[in-house]
Design a protein around this motif. Structure first.
Motif, PDB file in Angstrom:
ATOM      1  N   THR A 115      12.206  -1.721   0.365  1.00 41.89           N
ATOM      2  CA  THR A 115      11.952  -1.774  -1.086  1.00 41.89           C
ATOM      3  C   THR A 115      10.930  -0.729  -1.521  1.00 41.89           C
ATOM      4  O   THR A 115      10.124  -0.260  -0.710  1.00 41.89           O
ATOM      5  N   ASN A 116      10.951  -0.417  -2.820  1.00 39.30           N
ATOM      6  CA  ASN A 116       9.891   0.449  -3.354  1.00 39.30           C
ATOM      7  C   ASN A 116       8.650  -0.378  -3.722  1.00 39.30           C
ATOM      8  O   ASN A 116       7.664   0.175  -4.217  1.00 39.30           O
ATOM      9  N   GLY A 117       8.698  -1.677  -3.522  1.00 43.68           N
ATOM     10  CA  GLY A 117       7.513  -2.527  -3.714  1.00 43.68           C
ATOM     11  C   GLY A 117       7.227  -2.890  -5.157  1.00 43.68           C
ATOM     12  O   GLY A 117       6.196  -3.497  -5.463  1.00 43.68           O
ATOM     13  N   GLN A 118       8.149  -2.545  -6.059  1.00 39.14           N
ATOM     14  CA  GLN A 118       7.906  -2.804  -7.483  1.00 39.14           C
ATOM     15  C   GLN A 118       8.599  -4.081  -7.971  1.00 39.14           C
ATOM     16  O   GLN A 118       8.749  -4.303  -9.176  1.00 39.14           O
ATOM     17  N   VAL A 124       9.501  -6.773   5.894  1.00 35.85           N
ATOM     18  CA  VAL A 124       9.566  -6.035   4.632  1.00 35.85           C
ATOM     19  C   VAL A 124       9.054  -4.627   4.888  1.00 35.85           C
ATOM     20  O   VAL A 124       8.027  -4.437   5.548  1.00 35.85           O
ATOM     21  N   ASN A 125       9.815  -3.649   4.401  1.00 37.77           N
ATOM     22  CA  ASN A 125       9.363  -2.263   4.501  1.00 37.77           C
ATOM     23  C   ASN A 125       9.174  -1.710   3.085  1.00 37.77           C
ATOM     24  O   ASN A 125      10.118  -1.668   2.304  1.00 37.77           O
ATOM     25  N   VAL A 126       7.940  -1.340   2.762  1.00 32.61           N
ATOM     26  CA  VAL A 126       7.637  -0.812   1.429  1.00 32.61           C
ATOM     27  C   VAL A 126       7.406   0.693   1.536  1.00 32.61           C
ATOM     28  O   VAL A 126       6.562   1.152   2.318  1.00 32.61           O
ATOM     29  N   SER A 127       8.162   1.468   0.750  1.00 26.16           N
ATOM     30  CA  SER A 127       7.963   2.923   0.734  1.00 26.16           C
ATOM     31  C   SER A 127       6.671   3.228  -0.015  1.00 26.16           C
ATOM     32  O   SER A 127       6.583   2.979  -1.216  1.00 26.16           O
ATOM     33  N   LEU A 128       5.702   3.764   0.691  1.00 27.85           N
ATOM     34  CA  LEU A 128       4.391   4.036   0.087  1.00 27.85           C
ATOM     35  C   LEU A 128       4.373   5.443  -0.524  1.00 27.85           C
ATOM     36  O   LEU A 128       4.033   5.616  -1.685  1.00 27.85           O
ATOM     37  N   ASN A 129       4.687   6.404   0.307  1.00 29.93           N
ATOM     38  CA  ASN A 129       4.954   7.784  -0.153  1.00 29.93           C
ATOM     39  C   ASN A 129       3.755   8.596  -0.628  1.00 29.93           C
ATOM     40  O   ASN A 129       3.836   9.823  -0.712  1.00 29.93           O
ATOM     41  N   ALA A 152       2.705   1.446 -11.164  1.00 27.47           N
ATOM     42  CA  ALA A 152       3.611   1.132 -10.044  1.00 27.47           C
ATOM     43  C   ALA A 152       2.861   1.109  -8.711  1.00 27.47           C
ATOM     44  O   ALA A 152       3.098   0.236  -7.866  1.00 27.47           O
ATOM     45  N   PHE A 153       1.951   2.040  -8.539  1.00 28.89           N
ATOM     46  CA  PHE A 153       1.306   2.188  -7.231  1.00 28.89           C
ATOM     47  C   PHE A 153       0.453   0.965  -6.870  1.00 28.89           C
ATOM     48  O   PHE A 153       0.603   0.385  -5.791  1.00 28.89           O
ATOM     49  N   GLY A 154      -0.426   0.563  -7.777  1.00 27.87           N
ATOM     50  CA  GLY A 154      -1.258  -0.620  -7.515  1.00 27.87           C
ATOM     51  C   GLY A 154      -0.394  -1.847  -7.264  1.00 27.87           C
ATOM     52  O   GLY A 154      -0.685  -2.681  -6.403  1.00 27.87           O
ATOM     53  N   ALA A 155       0.709  -1.944  -8.009  1.00 27.26           N
ATOM     54  CA  ALA A 155       1.605  -3.101  -7.861  1.00 27.26           C
ATOM     55  C   ALA A 155       2.285  -3.094  -6.499  1.00 27.26           C
ATOM     56  O   ALA A 155       2.449  -4.139  -5.873  1.00 27.26           O
ATOM     57  N   LEU A 156       2.678  -1.934  -6.013  1.00 25.27           N
ATOM     58  CA  LEU A 156       3.377  -1.913  -4.718  1.00 25.27           C
ATOM     59  C   LEU A 156       2.407  -2.151  -3.562  1.00 25.27           C
ATOM     60  O   LEU A 156       2.778  -2.792  -2.561  1.00 25.27           O
ATOM     61  N   VAL A 157       1.172  -1.682  -3.714  1.00 25.83           N
ATOM     62  CA  VAL A 157       0.162  -1.966  -2.677  1.00 25.83           C
ATOM     63  C   VAL A 157      -0.085  -3.473  -2.626  1.00 25.83           C
ATOM     64  O   VAL A 157      -0.123  -4.088  -1.553  1.00 25.83           O
ATOM     65  N   GLU A 158      -0.221  -4.085  -3.796  1.00 22.88           N
ATOM     66  CA  GLU A 158      -0.455  -5.531  -3.864  1.00 22.88           C
ATOM     67  C   GLU A 158       0.739  -6.308  -3.325  1.00 22.88           C
ATOM     68  O   GLU A 158       0.582  -7.324  -2.636  1.00 22.88           O
TER      69      GLU A 158
END
Ligand code: SF4
Length: 196
Positions: free
Chosen positions: A97-100, A120-125, A144-150
């Motif tokens: 997932t992109n984590g969003q 779960v694999n989250v693309s951090l990039n 988006a970034f803070g949300a995917l880290v969380e």
């Protein structure tokens, strides 16, 4: 072949739920290839849960079943959840997932993800919101970034084996900064080769 809902690579079964995505990543494989490992993953029609479940070969064993195609699986979260509930316990389940997913669905879905998925694999990039926005162009902008880290931190905290992944083309310094960020958030880390 059109409407490839499931496909096999290296002993895993992949589920291709949608072509929708909240990002427009500059390195997205969809922008470079119209097929992936010989599979046409552009969909003329998105599948129902029943269509995916009936497309899964009954006579085969898989190392994992992975939600990953030409789009972001949590864009179709209700269908994803229905399929994962049906497959839970029969296969090892992984979400790429992109984590969003929390932003896309307007609520925190990580409790359910933790119940359903083994991995779960989250693309951090990227290592910062600015750099992420520069290359991934999320519809949610810099949020988006803070949300995917969380999202990743929350999945890891709830007991799911969770990785952040980066592609090696972002450069060594960025890869190392991402590795530190993963460590700080108690998330595992992997570097993937950039696919041309
Ligand atoms: S998040 Fe994944 S599917 Fe979406 S644009 Fe980026 S690389 Fe492509």
């Amino acid at each position: 072949m059109k409407n490839t809902y499931v496909y096999e690579i290296d002993g895993n079964l992949y589920i291709n739920l949608t072509n929708a995505c909240s990002n427009y990543c500059e390195f997205c494989v969809r922008n470079m290839k119209d097929n992936y490992d010989g599979y046409d993953l552009w969909l003329e029609k998105e599948p129902t849960a029943e269509e995916v479940l009936s497309a899964i070969p009954k006579d085969k064993e898989y190392d994992s079943v992975v939600f990953c195609g030409y789009g972001e699986p949590t864009e179709r979260y209700d269908v994803l959840k229905k399929i994962a509930m049906a497959l839970k316990g029969k296969y090892r389940l992984r979400l790429n997932t992109n984590g969003q997913g929390n932003l896309i669905n307007g609520r925190d879905i990580t409790d359910e993800i933790a119940l359903l998925f083994d991995e779960v694999n989250v693309s951090l990039n990227a290592s910062t919101a600015e750099k992420y926005d520069d290359i991934c162009h999320s519809v949610f902008g810099k949020a988006a970034f803070g949300a995917l880290v969380e999202f990743a931190r929350s999945c890891a905290k709830k007991g799911v084996k969770t990785h952040f992944s980066v592609v090696d083309c972002i450069g060594e310094d960025e890869v190392e900064a991402c590795r530190v960020l993963a460590f700080q958030n108690r998330v595992l880390f992997r570097v993937r080769k950039f696919i041309v």
